[in-house]
Design an enzyme around this catalytic site. Structure first.
Site, PDB file in Angstrom:
ATOM      1  N   CYS A  32      85.276  66.506  92.953  1.00  0.00           N
ATOM      2  CA  CYS A  32      86.231  66.187  94.012  1.00  0.00           C
ATOM      3  C   CYS A  32      87.256  67.314  94.040  1.00  0.00           C
ATOM      4  CB  CYS A  32      86.868  64.809  93.841  1.00  0.00           C
ATOM      5  SG  CYS A  32      87.968  64.609  92.449  1.00  0.00           S
TER       6      CYS A  32
ATOM      7  N   CYS B  33      85.104  67.019  98.765  1.00  0.00           N
ATOM      8  CA  CYS B  33      85.452  68.444  98.662  1.00  0.00           C
ATOM      9  C   CYS B  33      84.821  69.263  99.774  1.00  0.00           C
ATOM     10  CB  CYS B  33      85.103  69.008  97.289  1.00  0.00           C
ATOM     11  SG  CYS B  33      83.367  69.038  96.876  1.00  0.00           S
TER      12      CYS B  33
ATOM     13  N   CYS C 112      82.273  72.990  97.845  1.00  0.00           N
ATOM     14  CA  CYS C 112      81.360  72.795  96.720  1.00  0.00           C
ATOM     15  C   CYS C 112      80.157  73.723  96.886  1.00  0.00           C
ATOM     16  CB  CYS C 112      80.878  71.356  96.662  1.00  0.00           C
ATOM     17  SG  CYS C 112      82.210  70.178  96.378  1.00  0.00           S
TER      18      CYS C 112
END
Length: 137
Positions: free
Chosen positions: A11, A85, A89
């Site tokens: 996250c 996110c 990512c």
């Protein structure tokens, strides 16, 4: 290389959702799954309300610290679970990605964090059943 499946929870701040998910997976999987967590922009510390919410269910994540997501951690994981996110990512072909749309506990009180914690537990239990079901006795 481990024969155990591995999961990376990511996250943004690695301070709430991903820490709770890693705590549940570590606690519930009993060593059957390798667990990692990280963030795309890690906070300075784990959210104290997340720590409190997890303590209520008997899991202590107070010693954890937010970490930056590393390319090696993504490459070493069988499943990457992202939690808000977005495009920050890293994505690698052949990896399995799950995106768990969960409210962010940042800035929220314990009453708001408990349902987030409980939903994370439900999803982690389902992931364990899929990746490393217990052998019948």
């Amino acid at each position: 290389m481990s024969d155990k499946p591995s999961v990376l929870f990511v996250c943004v701040h690695n301070a709430g959702r991903s820490q709770m998910a890693a705590g549940f997976l570590t606690h519930l999987a009993g060593g059957r799954i390798e667990v990692r967590s990280a963030g795309s922009a890690p906070a300075d510390a784990v959210n104290p309300v997340a720590v409190e919410a997890m303590r209520e269910v008997g899991i202590d994540i107070s010693a954890e610290a937010p970490k930056i997501v590393a390319i090696d951690a993504v490459k070493a994981s069988d499943v990457c679970v992202t939690m808000g996110c977005g495009d920050t990512c890293p994505v690698f072909p052949g990896k399995r990605y799950l995106d768990w749309d969960l409210d962010d506990p940042a800035g929220q009180g314990i009453e708001a964090v408990r349902p987030i914690r409980d939903e994370i537990e439900r999803r982690v239990r389902a992931l364990i059943d899929e990746l490393a079901p217990e052998s019948p006795a």
